[in-house]
Design a protein around this motif. Sequence first.
Motif, short mmCIF file in Angstrom:
data_model
loop_
_atom_site.label_atom_id
_atom_site.label_comp_id
_atom_site.label_asym_id
_atom_site.label_seq_id
_atom_site.Cartn_x
_atom_site.Cartn_y
_atom_site.Cartn_z
N THR B 123 0.85 -1.18 0.00
CA THR B 123 0.00 0.00 0.00
C THR B 123 0.89 1.23 0.00
O THR B 123 2.03 1.17 0.43
CB THR B 123 -0.88 0.04 1.26
N VAL B 124 0.34 2.31 -0.50
CA VAL B 124 1.08 3.58 -0.44
C VAL B 124 0.67 4.32 0.82
O VAL B 124 -0.51 4.39 1.15
CB VAL B 124 0.77 4.45 -1.67
N CYS B 125 1.63 4.83 1.56
CA CYS B 125 1.24 5.73 2.65
C CYS B 125 2.16 6.93 2.69
O CYS B 125 3.29 6.89 2.18
CB CYS B 125 1.17 5.01 3.99
N THR B 126 1.68 7.97 3.26
CA THR B 126 2.45 9.22 3.26
C THR B 126 3.39 9.26 4.46
O THR B 126 3.20 8.55 5.44
CB THR B 126 1.51 10.44 3.35
N PHE B 127 4.39 10.14 4.34
CA PHE B 127 5.31 10.34 5.46
C PHE B 127 4.53 10.80 6.69
O PHE B 127 4.83 10.41 7.81
CB PHE B 127 6.38 11.38 5.11
N TYR B 128 3.52 11.63 6.40
CA TYR B 128 2.72 12.17 7.50
C TYR B 128 2.09 11.04 8.32
O TYR B 128 2.12 11.05 9.54
CB TYR B 128 1.63 13.10 6.95
N GLU B 129 1.54 10.05 7.59
CA GLU B 129 0.93 8.91 8.27
C GLU B 129 1.92 8.19 9.16
O GLU B 129 1.62 7.79 10.27
CB GLU B 129 0.38 7.91 7.24
N LEU B 130 3.14 8.04 8.62
CA LEU B 130 4.17 7.33 9.36
C LEU B 130 4.57 8.06 10.64
O LEU B 130 4.60 7.49 11.72
CB LEU B 130 5.42 7.15 8.49
N THR B 131 4.87 9.35 10.47
CA THR B 131 5.42 10.09 11.61
C THR B 131 4.34 10.53 12.58
O THR B 131 4.67 11.05 13.65
CB THR B 131 6.22 11.31 11.14
N ASN B 132 3.08 10.34 12.22
CA ASN B 132 2.02 10.68 13.17
C ASN B 132 1.33 9.45 13.71
O ASN B 132 0.31 9.55 14.38
CB ASN B 132 1.00 11.63 12.54
N SER B 133 1.92 8.29 13.42
CA SER B 133 1.36 7.08 13.99
C SER B 133 1.76 7.01 15.46
O SER B 133 2.66 7.71 15.90
CB SER B 133 1.91 5.87 13.25
N GLU B 159 9.57 1.64 -1.77
CA GLU B 159 9.97 2.59 -2.80
C GLU B 159 9.41 3.96 -2.41
O GLU B 159 8.23 4.08 -2.08
CB GLU B 159 9.40 2.17 -4.16
N ILE B 160 10.31 4.95 -2.43
CA ILE B 160 9.86 6.30 -2.07
C ILE B 160 9.16 6.92 -3.29
O ILE B 160 9.66 6.83 -4.42
CB ILE B 160 11.06 7.17 -1.63
N LEU B 161 8.02 7.53 -3.06
CA LEU B 161 7.24 8.12 -4.15
C LEU B 161 7.02 9.60 -3.88
O LEU B 161 7.00 10.02 -2.73
CB LEU B 161 5.86 7.45 -4.24
N THR B 162 6.89 10.35 -4.98
CA THR B 162 6.53 11.74 -4.79
C THR B 162 5.05 11.88 -5.09
O THR B 162 4.60 11.57 -6.18
CB THR B 162 7.35 12.64 -5.74
N LEU B 163 4.31 12.28 -4.09
CA LEU B 163 2.87 12.40 -4.26
C LEU B 163 2.50 13.87 -4.33
O LEU B 163 3.31 14.75 -4.00
CB LEU B 163 2.14 11.75 -3.09
#
Lengths: 250, 173
Positions: B123-133, B159-163
Amino acid sequence: MRRRAGVGAVHKQKLEQEKYKDKGTVIQENQFEQMTKQMEVFRLNLEEFATKYKNEIKKNSQFRRQFQEMCSSIGVDPLASGKGFWSVLGIGDFYYELAVQIVEVCMATTHKNGGIIGLDELRDRLIKARGRNKQHQEITIDDLLCAARKLKIFGNGFCVIPVGEGQYMVQSVPGELSMDHTAVLKLVSTSGSAFITLPSLMEQLNWETTRATNVLNSMVTEGLCWIDKDHKKDVSYWFPSMFTECIKSS
Amino acid sequence: MGEVQWPWQYSFPPFFTIQPNLETRKKQLDAWRSLVLDYCRLHKIFIIDVREGEHLPLFNNTAISRKLSPQAINTVLEVLLSTGNAGMVDKSSRSRWYVYWHTVDEWATIVYKWAQDNAMVNTVCTFYELTNSSGDLNGLDEGILVKALKVLEKRQLAEILTLDSGSGVKFFS
């Protein structure tokens, strides 16, 4: 008329002197024999006593000290003789065990204090390591001194340094400390703080700059003290082995 | 959040002067290394700015009025660098440092484990999701996160993605 001394008189005198000498030797021998007998009896009694009270000696610190004193007054060292009667008794074992524990404590704290430790701290740590049993707890400073001094046979790697006022430190790093080193330790230990500065050392011991600097520098080199450069004051030399927080830290 | 257990050295004034004797210095820097790591872990500090160092109680013990000079802080951080516990934020200036109380490799493992535990694999998740978990990743510095994700990329687990909404990552099984 006074008789003039002839050859006969001289001979007579010589004979008398020899007789006196002989008699003297006999008396001396007699006395010596008696003394030896007495000592032998005393020694036997002492040994008997030691066998009988072996456990008491191990357990009771006061008893132990008195026994030690008694032994040393007649020139018997139950620790020094590794062979024969005393070793069978196992009196020395108590001190050997203690000596081994002293080495262990010293090794375990070297990383903090650079290889010198106050006897009080040593005692605290040792007692903690020995377990709760009461007989393990009653270790006196005398016991420690006695055991630590035995470690001298391992060369100059171990020695007890008197630092005044009944205080001792045990050094456990190779390399003999000079008189000057000991003087510094003594001075710091009696000052009640854990540091000294160059000017204060020079003033208190009346030393010249070179002498004082050399001693302090060599102690830094040996790892016995740390330097503190506070720009507002003189450089001070700190001894972890005398720093309360370090002594108390586990 | 608990209090830091200050080691005895923290109240030992010469601890704040880098020692000239090599062996003593090694012990001193070892003590500094663990203290810095403990402190940063407890206070969730990810970046140390050497120039601001004295504002941290870590480097400034007001009780004995001793502080570690910026130069000395650099020396300490270089020790952390050598053990993989620090890295320069910007190679050109040596004043800002990442402190890795988890090494980057460890962070990578923690991130991936988070993805597994939260069913984010594939699944794709954002950095925000990660660091606010909730959990270890909360508040993680983005710079360190990217480094950790790059490790995962090497392991072919992410894989790092630019969203549009910023950066994100896709985890693979």
